[in-house]
Motif scaffolding. Structure first.
Motif, PDB file in Angstrom:
ATOM      1  N   ARG A 433      46.643  50.242  40.616  1.00  0.00           N
ATOM      2  CA  ARG A 433      47.508  49.030  40.903  1.00  0.00           C
ATOM      3  C   ARG A 433      46.475  48.123  42.154  1.00  0.00           C
ATOM      4  N   SER A 434      46.252  49.100  43.308  1.00  0.00           N
ATOM      5  CA  SER A 434      45.041  48.333  44.139  1.00  0.00           C
ATOM      6  C   SER A 434      44.001  47.885  43.546  1.00  0.00           C
ATOM      7  N   ASP A 435      43.436  48.794  42.718  1.00  0.00           N
ATOM      8  CA  ASP A 435      42.246  48.136  42.326  1.00  0.00           C
ATOM      9  C   ASP A 435      42.163  46.830  41.256  1.00  0.00           C
ATOM     10  N   LEU A 436      43.244  46.911  40.320  1.00  0.00           N
ATOM     11  CA  LEU A 436      43.469  45.854  39.631  1.00  0.00           C
ATOM     12  C   LEU A 436      43.719  44.518  40.280  1.00  0.00           C
ATOM     13  N   ARG A 437      44.445  44.643  41.614  1.00  0.00           N
ATOM     14  CA  ARG A 437      44.655  43.423  42.588  1.00  0.00           C
ATOM     15  C   ARG A 437      43.329  43.177  43.124  1.00  0.00           C
ATOM     16  N   ASP A 438      42.405  44.023  43.400  1.00  0.00           N
ATOM     17  CA  ASP A 438      41.124  43.953  43.822  1.00  0.00           C
ATOM     18  C   ASP A 438      40.199  43.153  43.100  1.00  0.00           C
ATOM     19  N   LEU A 439      40.252  43.490  41.668  1.00  0.00           N
ATOM     20  CA  LEU A 439      39.658  42.861  40.720  1.00  0.00           C
ATOM     21  C   LEU A 439      39.924  41.255  40.462  1.00  0.00           C
ATOM     22  N   ALA A 440      41.123  41.369  40.385  1.00  0.00           N
ATOM     23  CA  ALA A 440      41.896  39.908  40.417  1.00  0.00           C
ATOM     24  C   ALA A 440      41.118  38.918  41.281  1.00  0.00           C
ATOM     25  N   ALA A 441      41.175  39.517  42.557  1.00  0.00           N
ATOM     26  CA  ALA A 441      40.890  38.494  43.769  1.00  0.00           C
ATOM     27  C   ALA A 441      39.037  38.544  43.630  1.00  0.00           C
ATOM     28  N   LEU A 442      38.494  39.439  43.108  1.00  0.00           N
ATOM     29  CA  LEU A 442      36.934  39.294  43.122  1.00  0.00           C
ATOM     30  C   LEU A 442      36.916  38.197  41.987  1.00  0.00           C
ATOM     31  N   ARG A 443      37.580  38.443  40.999  1.00  0.00           N
ATOM     32  CA  ARG A 443      37.339  37.256  39.754  1.00  0.00           C
ATOM     33  C   ARG A 443      37.592  35.852  40.371  1.00  0.00           C
ATOM     34  N   ALA A 444      38.673  35.757  40.879  1.00  0.00           N
ATOM     35  CA  ALA A 444      38.680  34.496  41.566  1.00  0.00           C
ATOM     36  C   ALA A 444      37.788  33.835  42.543  1.00  0.00           C
ATOM     37  N   ARG A 445      37.370  34.828  43.361  1.00  0.00           N
ATOM     38  CA  ARG A 445      36.369  34.558  44.459  1.00  0.00           C
ATOM     39  C   ARG A 445      35.057  34.203  43.821  1.00  0.00           C
ATOM     40  N   ILE A 446      34.823  35.102  42.922  1.00  0.00           N
ATOM     41  CA  ILE A 446      33.135  34.786  42.353  1.00  0.00           C
ATOM     42  C   ILE A 446      33.139  33.818  41.440  1.00  0.00           C
ATOM     43  N   LEU A 447      34.206  34.062  40.569  1.00  0.00           N
ATOM     44  CA  LEU A 447      33.656  33.125  39.042  1.00  0.00           C
ATOM     45  C   LEU A 447      34.773  32.021  38.823  1.00  0.00           C
TER      46      LEU A 447
END
Length: 455
Positions: A433-447
């Motif tokens: 779940r921690s990794d999923l939240r991190d991926l969501a944050a990365l997607r928003a921040r980068i893309l």
């Protein structure tokens, strides 16, 4: 100085500096292995023990560390013509070899009307070049002992399958390896460190990485190879700071590198110098219905240990996850979490783990093509959208560099197999779940943010 060993051959393909430090470095400076690293080593040893026990081949008896005694006893056992030897000792002027297996084969040698071949036990699913070269290294030492080069070498892989290869096919590569090892032994202090993906798992990283950072070494930039570092240094560009302030045209002319490449590297150097992330000049990616699908895996067991879906693909989205108890439960666990994804929604993931698993498990099942066509690898999208202040080899690197978060705050991904064997499902869920939240944050921040709005 320590002799050349099979471990040095194995390590050379990853890092020349690690070989040099192993030969002359202060071993007290090596960092201790992390629990999950100890677990991996023990797993390999246990796998080896199972294979050796099934064979029933004896080991040479000798006092610990007395390699000459061990080599003498090994030679005696081979002259006796026994079926096989486990953990035999081969010794040369500046070489020490401890192959897992020495197996008797027909064909005359100095030992009699038979000779021996070398085998090594590995926990990988397929042979690798570094593993093969280890066996070739041992085979050269064995050839000196028995007066005959083995016709072949072999690896016993984790499924028990034996993979053979011709020694002669790898002789040129082995000669090059020997030359490089000799050069390192003759001047170990001249071997410079280089920052790479292997640094995270290397016990010498606490020695090398601080040195590289203090020197502002060019290898700390994304995309720099050892050859590229040397080329830039030949043009009198020796640090990231120097590259950041250099004239691109002059560096390109002096180094004979393409100006576009020098420009890209300079952009990375400026990102490092400013300790910031530089965004590509691009419009925001249109928002569309998408879900994040993340897996935690056990490469040794070819298992997926955790499936998790975040929908919508935002940090505040809902997570549905499953921890399959066995390999047979994996497909049903995948289907369970997939129910949280609307039909037609993109399935975002990071890296090859999910597609690789899907390719292996989806064969012959219905509607798999429709599912696979929705997969989108964020790793590929991130790569072209952002210039980072340092190399990003893994998702964890992106989390550190882009989000300034500790990617291991709920545990290291390398612990997954260890936790699964301990049936620590709570840990797997928390980590996933921690990794999923991190991926969501990365997607928003980068893309998803307009380049003009980015900091």
């Amino acid at each position: 100085m320590k002799p050349k060993t099979g471990t040095h051959v194995y390590t050379l393909l990853k890092c020349r500096r690690a070989v040099a430090l192993d030969l002359v470095g202060d071993r007290d400076l090596k960092r201790e292995l992390l629990p999950h690293e100890e677990f991996v080593l023990k797993r390999g040893r246990d796998h080896e023990d199972v294979i050796v026990e099934e064979l029933g081949w004896p080991e040479p008896e000798f006092e610990r560390g007395d390699w000459a005694q061990g080599a003498a006893r090994t030679a005696e056992m081979l002259r006796e013509g026994i079926e096989g030897v486990s953990q035999g000792i081969l010794l040369g002027d500046d070489r020490l070899g401890i192959p897992d297996l020495l197996r008797r084969e027909p064909g005359a040698s100095d030992l009699g009307d038979f000779h021996y071949v070398v085998g090594d036990i590995k926990s990988s699913a397929a042979p690798r070049s570094d593993q093969i070269l280890q066996v070739v290294f041992y085979s050269g030492m064995l050839a000196e002992l028995q007066g005959r080069e083995p016709d072949y070498g072999y690896l016993v892989l984790k499924d028990g399958r034996e993979e053979r290869f011709e020694i002669a096919d790898y002789a040129p590569a082995m000669r090059q390896v020997e030359r490089e090892l000799d050069a390192i032994r003759s001047a170990p202090d001249d071997v410079r460190p280089f920052f790479g993906m292997a640094c995270e798992s290397c016990s010498w990283s606490d020695v090398c990485v601080p040195t590289l950072q203090d020197q502002d070494d060019l290898s700390l930039l994304p995309g720099v190879t050892p050859a590229l570092r040397s080329t830039l240094e030949s043009a009198d560009v020796r640090t990231c700071t120097a590259l950041a302030s250099s004239d691109v045209a002059q560096v390109a002319s002096a180094s004979r590198l393409e100006p576009a490449l020098v420009q890209r590297l300079q952009t990375s150097a400026r990102a490092r110098s400013d300790r910031t992330t530089l965004w590509a000049e691009r419009s925001a990616t249109p928002r569309e219905d998408a879900a994040l699908l993340h897996v935690l895996t056990d490469a040794f067991a070819d298992r997926v240990l955790y499936f998790g879906v975040l929908h919508p693909a935002d940090e505040d989205g809902e997570i549905r996850d499953a921890v399959p108890a066995t390999r047979d439960d994996e497909w049903s666990a995948f289907q369970e979490v997939l129910h949280a994804v609307p039909r037609g929604a993109r399935i975002l993931h990071y890296g090859r783990s999910l597609p690789k698993w899907f390719e292996e498990h989806a064969h012959g099942r219905e509607q798999t093509l429709a599912i696979e066509s929705r997969f989108v690898d964020l790793a590929l999208l991130f790569r072209g959208a952002v210039t980072l202040p340092g190399p990003a080899f893994t998702m964890s690197d992106y989390v550190s560099l882009v989000l300034d978060r500790d990617p291991h705050r709920t545990g290291h991904v390398g612990e997954s197999a260890m936790r699964a064997i301990a049936r620590d499902d709570d840990w797997l869920r928390e980590k996933g779940r921690s990794d999923l939240r991190d991926l969501a944050a990365l997607r928003a921040r980068i893309l998803e943010t307009q380049a003009t709005d980015r900091v």
